[in-house]
Design an enzyme around this catalytic site. Structure first.
Site, mmCIF file in Angstrom:
data_model
loop_
_atom_site.group_PDB
_atom_site.id
_atom_site.type_symbol
_atom_site.label_atom_id
_atom_site.label_comp_id
_atom_site.label_asym_id
_atom_site.label_seq_id
_atom_site.Cartn_x
_atom_site.Cartn_y
_atom_site.Cartn_z
ATOM 1 N N HIS A 78 0.869 -1.196 0.000
ATOM 2 C CA HIS A 78 0.000 0.000 0.000
ATOM 3 C C HIS A 78 0.896 1.233 0.000
ATOM 4 O O HIS A 78 1.830 1.321 0.814
ATOM 5 C CB HIS A 78 -0.908 -0.006 1.237
ATOM 6 N N PHE A 266 -11.080 -8.238 12.714
ATOM 7 C CA PHE A 266 -11.131 -6.996 13.499
ATOM 8 C C PHE A 266 -12.534 -6.404 13.396
ATOM 9 O O PHE A 266 -12.966 -6.027 12.290
ATOM 10 C CB PHE A 266 -10.067 -6.017 12.986
ATOM 11 N N ASP A 268 -14.842 -4.070 13.039
ATOM 12 C CA ASP A 268 -14.904 -2.638 12.695
ATOM 13 C C ASP A 268 -16.269 -2.340 12.109
ATOM 14 O O ASP A 268 -17.241 -3.068 12.367
ATOM 15 C CB ASP A 268 -13.807 -2.334 11.682
HETATM 16 N N1 LIG Z 1 -11.566 -5.155 9.875
HETATM 17 C C1 LIG Z 1 -10.723 -4.235 9.398
HETATM 18 N N2 LIG Z 1 -10.964 -2.949 9.695
HETATM 19 C C2 LIG Z 1 -10.096 -2.038 9.178
HETATM 20 C C3 LIG Z 1 -9.003 -2.368 8.383
HETATM 21 C C4 LIG Z 1 -8.359 -1.136 8.064
HETATM 22 C C5 LIG Z 1 -7.155 -0.934 7.195
HETATM 23 N N3 LIG Z 1 -6.183 -1.989 7.340
HETATM 24 C C6 LIG Z 1 -5.148 -1.980 6.320
HETATM 25 C C7 LIG Z 1 -4.061 -2.892 6.709
HETATM 26 C C8 LIG Z 1 -4.117 -4.030 6.008
HETATM 27 C C9 LIG Z 1 -5.258 -4.017 5.103
HETATM 28 O O1 LIG Z 1 -4.875 -4.515 3.850
HETATM 29 C C10 LIG Z 1 -5.668 -2.558 5.022
HETATM 30 O O2 LIG Z 1 -4.988 -1.980 3.938
HETATM 31 C C11 LIG Z 1 -9.075 -0.121 8.692
HETATM 32 N N4 LIG Z 1 -10.106 -0.700 9.329
HETATM 33 C C12 LIG Z 1 -11.216 -0.104 10.060
HETATM 34 O O3 LIG Z 1 -12.199 0.223 9.063
HETATM 35 C C13 LIG Z 1 -12.815 1.458 9.416
HETATM 36 C C14 LIG Z 1 -12.344 2.485 8.413
HETATM 37 O O4 LIG Z 1 -13.054 2.253 7.215
HETATM 38 P P1 LIG Z 1 -13.051 3.472 6.152
HETATM 39 O O5 LIG Z 1 -13.676 4.682 6.891
HETATM 40 O O6 LIG Z 1 -13.871 2.963 4.998
HETATM 41 O O7 LIG Z 1 -11.591 3.718 5.796
HETATM 42 C C15 LIG Z 1 -12.321 1.807 10.801
HETATM 43 O O8 LIG Z 1 -13.113 1.141 11.761
HETATM 44 C C16 LIG Z 1 -10.928 1.184 10.776
HETATM 45 O O9 LIG Z 1 -10.452 0.901 12.084
HETATM 46 C C17 LIG Z 1 -8.764 -3.729 8.093
HETATM 47 O O10 LIG Z 1 -7.805 -4.133 7.395
HETATM 48 N N5 LIG Z 1 -9.658 -4.616 8.626
#
Ligand SMILES: Nc1nc2c(c(CN[C@H]3C=C[C@H](O)[C@@H]3O)cn2[C@@H]2O[C@H](COP(=O)(O)O)[C@@H](O)[C@H]2O)c(=O)[nH]1
Length: 365
Positions: A78, A266, A268
């Site tokens: 990224h 996670f 989210d």
């Molecule tokens: N379950 C889960 N939640 C994740 C991520 C990530 C980014 N991870 C990076 C690292 C490795 C991956 O390849 C991604 O490039 C952010 N979030 C959560 O999402 C929300 C933000 O959403 P939006 O406002 O649309 O950007 C917020 O709650 C944030 O905490 C994830 O990976 N998994």
């Protein structure tokens, strides 16, 4: 011999006579997140999982992850993620996951909080990563724990500059973010020599141990709730911190963990939305319309806990289906989760979302 010694003596005798080994204080650490997620799933009436869609999704996800060669390496690809495998990257990831919550906005794409960096506009999670990178470029030590507690240097004004927006909307929960930095900086100074490396080393290469250490020592990582009278742990930011370090270091050096597969999805607000569009998860009519109306669901509400717990369990079921399809696939809950998040972001540009994400404002995710 003190009373205490006598008790231990008796206990040992009793254990030996019953053939029970000593209470093994060195038992491997467990986070209980997956166990709690299954408990929530078993007792959820407003959120349901669909096994047929889960099996179909597993086939598609496995195929796409293999076609894309999705692995820990993807993390560093990224453009905004740090590439060096050094202490600066550890500090960057800790800062990022200390603040990795609640980016969603009801403003339009043009008016929502937006960070301009390297001639691009970043929103959501990427706005946080961009703001930290920009701050470092501007010689602000935003990823240093000793900076966070230095109130002469790290003033609210400096933090406003780090998190300045291209629009009139400031970063959501700005004051809460400052509190997280100050609190974590204080605890790191008091207990870990202001060093995140010390914190990681204290966990002795156990992912679950590091998650538990964060939850125990840092209130701002203690992401849990009460469901049907039982404490349930989600520990989303503690877990994603461990996962980000593991991925950034490709399972080596600071990223070497002997139990990384204990880390769950996670919980989210983005991946549950993706699980819905895959047909893996569905909501009862009142909850479905609450989400579609963008009406808030307060943090800790049973509906919120069901969405979070069932999403964690859904990813576990997906993982089991993928392992059935490909027993030697190097795929765990972390990589499935990362993949679904990235897929959600790709689709966000391309197509109408099947359902909005749920609206809970909190520091937990
Ligand atoms: N379950 C889960 N939640 C994740 C991520 C990530 C980014 N991870 C990076 C690292 C490795 C991956 O390849 C991604 O490039 C952010 N979030 C959560 O999402 C929300 C933000 O959403 P939006 O406002 O649309 O950007 C917020 O709650 C944030 O905490 C994830 O990976 N998994």
């Amino acid at each position: 011999m003190s009373d205490d010694d006598v008790d231990h003596e008796l206990l040992d005798l009793l254990r030996k006579s019953l053939g029970i080994g000593p209470a093994d204080s060195s038992a491997p650490p467990e986070t209980k997140v997956l166990q709690n997620a299954e408990f929530i799933y078993d007792n959820s009436i407003d959120v349901a999982l669909d096994m047929r869609h889960t099996k179909l999704a597993a086939i598609e996800i496995l195929k796409q992850m293999q076609e894309r060669g999705y692995s820990t390496k993807t993390w560093s690809e990224h453009p905004l993620h740090p590439k060096a495998k050094d202490e600066n990257t550890v500090n960057f990831i800790f800062t990022m996951d200390l603040l990795n919550f609640s980016f969603w906005s009801e403003k339009s794409e043009d008016e929502r909080f937006t960070v301009s960096y390297q001639d691009k506009r970043w929103t959501g999670y990427w706005s946080l990563v961009a703001a930290l990178q920009r701050g470092l470029d501007e010689e602000i030590s935003i990823t240093s724990p000793s900076f966070w507690i230095n109130e002469e240097e790290c003033t609210e004004e400096v933090l406003r500059k780090v998190f300045r927006s291209e629009t009139d909307e400031e970063i959501p929960m700005f004051q809460e973010r400052i509190r997280c930095l100050r609190e974590a900086g204080q605890i790191l100074e008091e207990e870990f020599d202001s060093s995140i490396i010390t914190l990681i080393e204290d966990a002795k290469h156990s992912a679950a141990g590091l998650v538990n250490l964060l939850a125990e020592r840092f209130p701002c990582f203690r992401d849990e709730g009460k469901f049907e009278g039982k404490k349930v742990r989600f520990l989303k930011r503690a877990q994603i911190f461990v996962a980000d370090v593991w991925a950034a270091f490709e399972g080596e050096g600071y990223g070497e963990f002997n139990d990384i597969d204990k880390i769950t999805m996670f919980a989210d607000y983005r991946v549950p939305q993706m699980l819905y569009s895959l047909g893996c998860i569905s909501f009862c009519p009142p909850l479905d319309s609450r989400i579609r109306r963008h009406d808030p669901i307060e943090s800790g509400h049973s509906w919120e806990l069901q969405i979070r717990g069932c999403s964690i369990w859904a990813i576990e079921l997906l993982r089991r289906e993928i392992v059935k399809l490909q027993p030697d696939a190097k795929i765990n809950a972390i990589l499935i989760d990362f993949f679904l998040y990235d897929l959600a972001k790709e689709r966000e540009q391309a197509e109408e979302e099947a359902i909005p994400h749920h609206r809970t404002r909190s520091i937990w995710y």
